[in-house]
Design a protein around this motif. Structure first.
Motif, PDB file in Angstrom:
ATOM      1  N   GLY A 173      -4.620  10.167   3.871  1.00  0.00           N
ATOM      2  CA  GLY A 173      -3.525  10.253   2.922  1.00  0.00           C
ATOM      3  C   GLY A 173      -3.919  11.044   1.701  1.00  0.00           C
ATOM      4  O   GLY A 173      -5.028  11.555   1.592  1.00  0.00           O
ATOM      5  N   ASP A 174      -2.987  11.120   0.771  1.00  0.00           N
ATOM      6  CA  ASP A 174      -3.180  11.914  -0.440  1.00  0.00           C
ATOM      7  C   ASP A 174      -3.633  11.062  -1.610  1.00  0.00           C
ATOM      8  O   ASP A 174      -3.537  11.466  -2.758  1.00  0.00           O
ATOM      9  CB  ASP A 174      -1.892  12.661  -0.777  1.00  0.00           C
ATOM     10  N   LEU A 175      -4.149   9.873  -1.333  1.00  0.00           N
ATOM     11  CA  LEU A 175      -4.543   8.923  -2.363  1.00  0.00           C
ATOM     12  C   LEU A 175      -5.945   8.425  -2.055  1.00  0.00           C
ATOM     13  O   LEU A 175      -6.338   8.362  -0.887  1.00  0.00           O
ATOM     14  CB  LEU A 175      -3.557   7.746  -2.337  1.00  0.00           C
ATOM     15  N   ASP A 176      -6.692   8.080  -3.066  1.00  0.00           N
ATOM     16  CA  ASP A 176      -7.989   7.442  -2.875  1.00  0.00           C
ATOM     17  C   ASP A 176      -7.713   5.950  -2.692  1.00  0.00           C
ATOM     18  O   ASP A 176      -7.488   5.222  -3.653  1.00  0.00           O
ATOM     19  CB  ASP A 176      -8.881   7.695  -4.091  1.00  0.00           C
ATOM     20  N   TYR A 177      -7.690   5.484  -1.435  1.00  0.00           N
ATOM     21  CA  TYR A 177      -7.307   4.105  -1.149  1.00  0.00           C
ATOM     22  C   TYR A 177      -8.388   3.103  -1.534  1.00  0.00           C
ATOM     23  O   TYR A 177      -8.080   1.944  -1.797  1.00  0.00           O
ATOM     24  CB  TYR A 177      -6.889   3.957   0.315  1.00  0.00           C
ATOM     25  N   ASP A 178      -9.630   3.536  -1.613  1.00  0.00           N
ATOM     26  CA  ASP A 178     -10.666   2.648  -2.133  1.00  0.00           C
ATOM     27  C   ASP A 178     -10.403   2.386  -3.617  1.00  0.00           C
ATOM     28  O   ASP A 178     -10.539   1.263  -4.094  1.00  0.00           O
ATOM     29  CB  ASP A 178     -12.060   3.247  -1.921  1.00  0.00           C
ATOM     30  N   ALA A 179      -9.987   3.418  -4.343  1.00  0.00           N
ATOM     31  CA  ALA A 179      -9.621   3.240  -5.755  1.00  0.00           C
ATOM     32  C   ALA A 179      -8.366   2.369  -5.869  1.00  0.00           C
ATOM     33  O   ALA A 179      -8.254   1.551  -6.790  1.00  0.00           O
ATOM     34  CB  ALA A 179      -9.400   4.596  -6.423  1.00  0.00           C
ATOM     35  N   ILE A 185       0.845  -1.194   0.000  1.00  0.00           N
ATOM     36  CA  ILE A 185       0.000   0.000   0.000  1.00  0.00           C
ATOM     37  C   ILE A 185       0.887   1.252   0.000  1.00  0.00           C
ATOM     38  O   ILE A 185       1.854   1.324   0.765  1.00  0.00           O
ATOM     39  CB  ILE A 185      -0.970  -0.004   1.213  1.00  0.00           C
ATOM     40  N   PRO A 186       0.597   2.209  -0.864  1.00  0.00           N
ATOM     41  CA  PRO A 186       1.430   3.418  -0.929  1.00  0.00           C
ATOM     42  C   PRO A 186       1.279   4.291   0.315  1.00  0.00           C
ATOM     43  O   PRO A 186       0.178   4.504   0.808  1.00  0.00           O
ATOM     44  CB  PRO A 186       0.896   4.161  -2.159  1.00  0.00           C
ATOM     45  N   THR A 187       2.390   4.778   0.791  1.00  0.00           N
ATOM     46  CA  THR A 187       2.412   5.698   1.926  1.00  0.00           C
ATOM     47  C   THR A 187       2.187   7.109   1.393  1.00  0.00           C
ATOM     48  O   THR A 187       2.685   7.444   0.316  1.00  0.00           O
ATOM     49  CB  THR A 187       3.799   5.636   2.610  1.00  0.00           C
ATOM     50  N   PRO A 188       1.440   7.941   2.126  1.00  0.00           N
ATOM     51  CA  PRO A 188       1.283   9.334   1.679  1.00  0.00           C
ATOM     52  C   PRO A 188       2.649   9.988   1.465  1.00  0.00           C
ATOM     53  O   PRO A 188       3.576   9.771   2.250  1.00  0.00           O
ATOM     54  CB  PRO A 188       0.530   9.996   2.832  1.00  0.00           C
ATOM     55  N   VAL A 189       2.769  10.778   0.419  1.00  0.00           N
ATOM     56  CA  VAL A 189       4.056  11.382   0.077  1.00  0.00           C
ATOM     57  C   VAL A 189       4.565  12.336   1.161  1.00  0.00           C
ATOM     58  O   VAL A 189       5.762  12.521   1.300  1.00  0.00           O
ATOM     59  CB  VAL A 189       4.019  12.105  -1.295  1.00  0.00           C
ATOM     60  N   THR A 190       3.670  12.914   1.931  1.00  0.00           N
ATOM     61  CA  THR A 190       4.071  13.864   2.962  1.00  0.00           C
ATOM     62  C   THR A 190       4.461  13.183   4.277  1.00  0.00           C
ATOM     63  O   THR A 190       4.902  13.848   5.202  1.00  0.00           O
ATOM     64  CB  THR A 190       2.927  14.859   3.243  1.00  0.00           C
ATOM     65  N   LEU A 191       4.320  11.869   4.359  1.00  0.00           N
ATOM     66  CA  LEU A 191       4.584  11.133   5.582  1.00  0.00           C
ATOM     67  C   LEU A 191       6.058  10.732   5.664  1.00  0.00           C
ATOM     68  O   LEU A 191       6.604  10.168   4.707  1.00  0.00           O
ATOM     69  CB  LEU A 191       3.710   9.880   5.645  1.00  0.00           C
ATOM     70  N   ALA A 192       6.684  11.002   6.783  1.00  0.00           N
ATOM     71  CA  ALA A 192       8.074  10.580   6.996  1.00  0.00           C
ATOM     72  C   ALA A 192       8.117   9.062   7.123  1.00  0.00           C
ATOM     73  O   ALA A 192       7.201   8.446   7.680  1.00  0.00           O
ATOM     74  CB  ALA A 192       8.627  11.230   8.258  1.00  0.00           C
ATOM     75  N   ALA A 193       9.171   8.455   6.614  1.00  0.00           N
ATOM     76  CA  ALA A 193       9.310   6.994   6.649  1.00  0.00           C
ATOM     77  C   ALA A 193       9.188   6.460   8.071  1.00  0.00           C
ATOM     78  O   ALA A 193       8.605   5.393   8.298  1.00  0.00           O
ATOM     79  CB  ALA A 193      10.641   6.581   6.031  1.00  0.00           C
ATOM     80  N   ALA A 209      -4.634   3.152   9.854  1.00  0.00           N
ATOM     81  CA  ALA A 209      -5.382   2.720   8.663  1.00  0.00           C
ATOM     82  C   ALA A 209      -6.072   1.388   8.906  1.00  0.00           C
ATOM     83  O   ALA A 209      -7.220   1.188   8.490  1.00  0.00           O
ATOM     84  CB  ALA A 209      -4.435   2.606   7.467  1.00  0.00           C
ATOM     85  N   PHE A 210      -5.399   0.477   9.598  1.00  0.00           N
ATOM     86  CA  PHE A 210      -5.946  -0.863   9.826  1.00  0.00           C
ATOM     87  C   PHE A 210      -7.167  -0.860  10.733  1.00  0.00           C
ATOM     88  O   PHE A 210      -7.907  -1.837  10.775  1.00  0.00           O
ATOM     89  CB  PHE A 210      -4.882  -1.772  10.429  1.00  0.00           C
ATOM     90  N   GLN A 211      -7.395   0.228  11.446  1.00  0.00           N
ATOM     91  CA  GLN A 211      -8.528   0.306  12.361  1.00  0.00           C
ATOM     92  C   GLN A 211      -9.825   0.739  11.681  1.00  0.00           C
ATOM     93  O   GLN A 211     -10.892   0.626  12.260  1.00  0.00           O
ATOM     94  CB  GLN A 211      -8.213   1.281  13.505  1.00  0.00           C
ATOM     95  N   GLY A 212      -9.734   1.233  10.447  1.00  0.00           N
ATOM     96  CA  GLY A 212     -10.916   1.803   9.808  1.00  0.00           C
ATOM     97  C   GLY A 212     -11.281   1.162   8.489  1.00  0.00           C
ATOM     98  O   GLY A 212     -10.977   0.003   8.214  1.00  0.00           O
ATOM     99  N   THR A 213     -11.923   1.970   7.659  1.00  0.00           N
ATOM    100  CA  THR A 213     -12.365   1.525   6.341  1.00  0.00           C
ATOM    101  C   THR A 213     -11.426   2.084   5.277  1.00  0.00           C
ATOM    102  O   THR A 213     -10.630   2.988   5.544  1.00  0.00           O
ATOM    103  CB  THR A 213     -13.800   2.005   6.039  1.00  0.00           C
ATOM    104  N   TRP A 214     -11.573   1.562   4.066  1.00  0.00           N
ATOM    105  CA  TRP A 214     -10.734   2.035   2.957  1.00  0.00           C
ATOM    106  C   TRP A 214     -10.944   3.525   2.711  1.00  0.00           C
ATOM    107  O   TRP A 214      -9.989   4.249   2.452  1.00  0.00           O
ATOM    108  CB  TRP A 214     -11.025   1.229   1.695  1.00  0.00           C
ATOM    109  N   ALA A 215     -12.159   4.002   2.818  1.00  0.00           N
ATOM    110  CA  ALA A 215     -12.453   5.419   2.571  1.00  0.00           C
ATOM    111  C   ALA A 215     -11.905   6.324   3.671  1.00  0.00           C
ATOM    112  O   ALA A 215     -11.698   7.523   3.446  1.00  0.00           O
ATOM    113  CB  ALA A 215     -13.956   5.623   2.435  1.00  0.00           C
ATOM    114  N   GLU A 216     -11.644   5.770   4.861  1.00  0.00           N
ATOM    115  CA  GLU A 216     -11.179   6.569   5.989  1.00  0.00           C
ATOM    116  C   GLU A 216      -9.655   6.682   6.089  1.00  0.00           C
ATOM    117  O   GLU A 216      -9.150   7.415   6.929  1.00  0.00           O
ATOM    118  CB  GLU A 216     -11.689   5.964   7.307  1.00  0.00           C
ATOM    119  N   ILE A 217      -8.923   5.985   5.248  1.00  0.00           N
ATOM    120  CA  ILE A 217      -7.465   6.045   5.349  1.00  0.00           C
ATOM    121  C   ILE A 217      -7.006   7.470   5.064  1.00  0.00           C
ATOM    122  O   ILE A 217      -7.369   8.070   4.052  1.00  0.00           O
ATOM    123  CB  ILE A 217      -6.788   5.067   4.366  1.00  0.00           C
TER     124      ILE A 217
END
Length: 189
Positions: free
Chosen positions: A112-118, A84-92, A102-110
């Motif tokens: 980040g700067d990406l549509d994780y459901d897509a 899964i791609p990490t948001p570009v603004t997130l430090a490693a 992210a693991f606690q919620g839904t795909w739409a709730e992640i």
């Protein structure tokens, strides 16, 4: 109908969220890779994979290699079945905590700067035209496909163990879940 085997990589030499962002397998992981190979080669002739695809990351490539070698094929690298791609603004260094959230919620709730459901739909699309193939991937990518096919919105709807093999059938346009792989308690959560 052609079968597709989605396999979680073997046990890595370093834990996720650690300092090594691309660890290979530890000794247990290497044994697991050999066991996955033996399982796949033991399938009936009409169900045995003919191709091997892997995420670009070392733990997947190293898990895929014994199967590819036994089948006499090259490992095909495909980032479409990658992590899964990490948001570009997130430090490693913050990836581990981001994943826990992210693991606690839904795909739409992640967050980040990406549509994780897509993104999960893209992972499924990367699989659908690959019949008779063993694909070595990751915990989250496997969850992406299983959750999509079962209509589950939670990010973690399934806990595939290391080298767990989830089976699908495909007609080249759609995927059907045949059987979830082995589940186990995992250090991912």
């Amino acid at each position: 109908m052609p079968r597709l085997y989605l396999i979680r990589h073997g046990k890595p030499a370093a834990s996720w969220g650690g300092h090594d962002d691309d660890p290979g397998l530890d000794e247990t992981g290497q044994q697991q890779a050999a066991a996955a190979r033996d399982h796949l080669l033991g399938l009936p002739d009409g169900q045995r994979p003919r191709r091997v695809v892997s995420s670009p990351l070392a733990r997947c490539r190293e898990t895929a290699e014994p199967t590819a070698k036994a089948l006499g094929v090259e490992v095909e690298i495909d980032s479409g079945v990658g992590e899964i791609p990490t948001p570009v603004t997130l430090a490693a260094a913050d990836r581990g905590e981001w994943l826990r959230q992210a693991f606690q919620g839904t795909w739409a709730e992640i967050d980040g700067d990406l549509d994780y459901d897509a993104w999960r739909r893209q992972v499924a699309a990367a699989l659908q035209d690959r019949g008779d193939t063993a694909i070595f991937s990751h915990f989250v990518a496997i969850n992406a496909v299983v959750s999509l096919l079962t209509g589950e919105d939670r990010v973690v709807s399934f806990r595939p163990d290391h080298t767990s093999i989830t089976v699908f059938e495909t007609d080249g346009k759609t995927l059907t879940l045949v059987e979830k792989g082995r589940e186990a308690s995992t250090g991912v959560l």
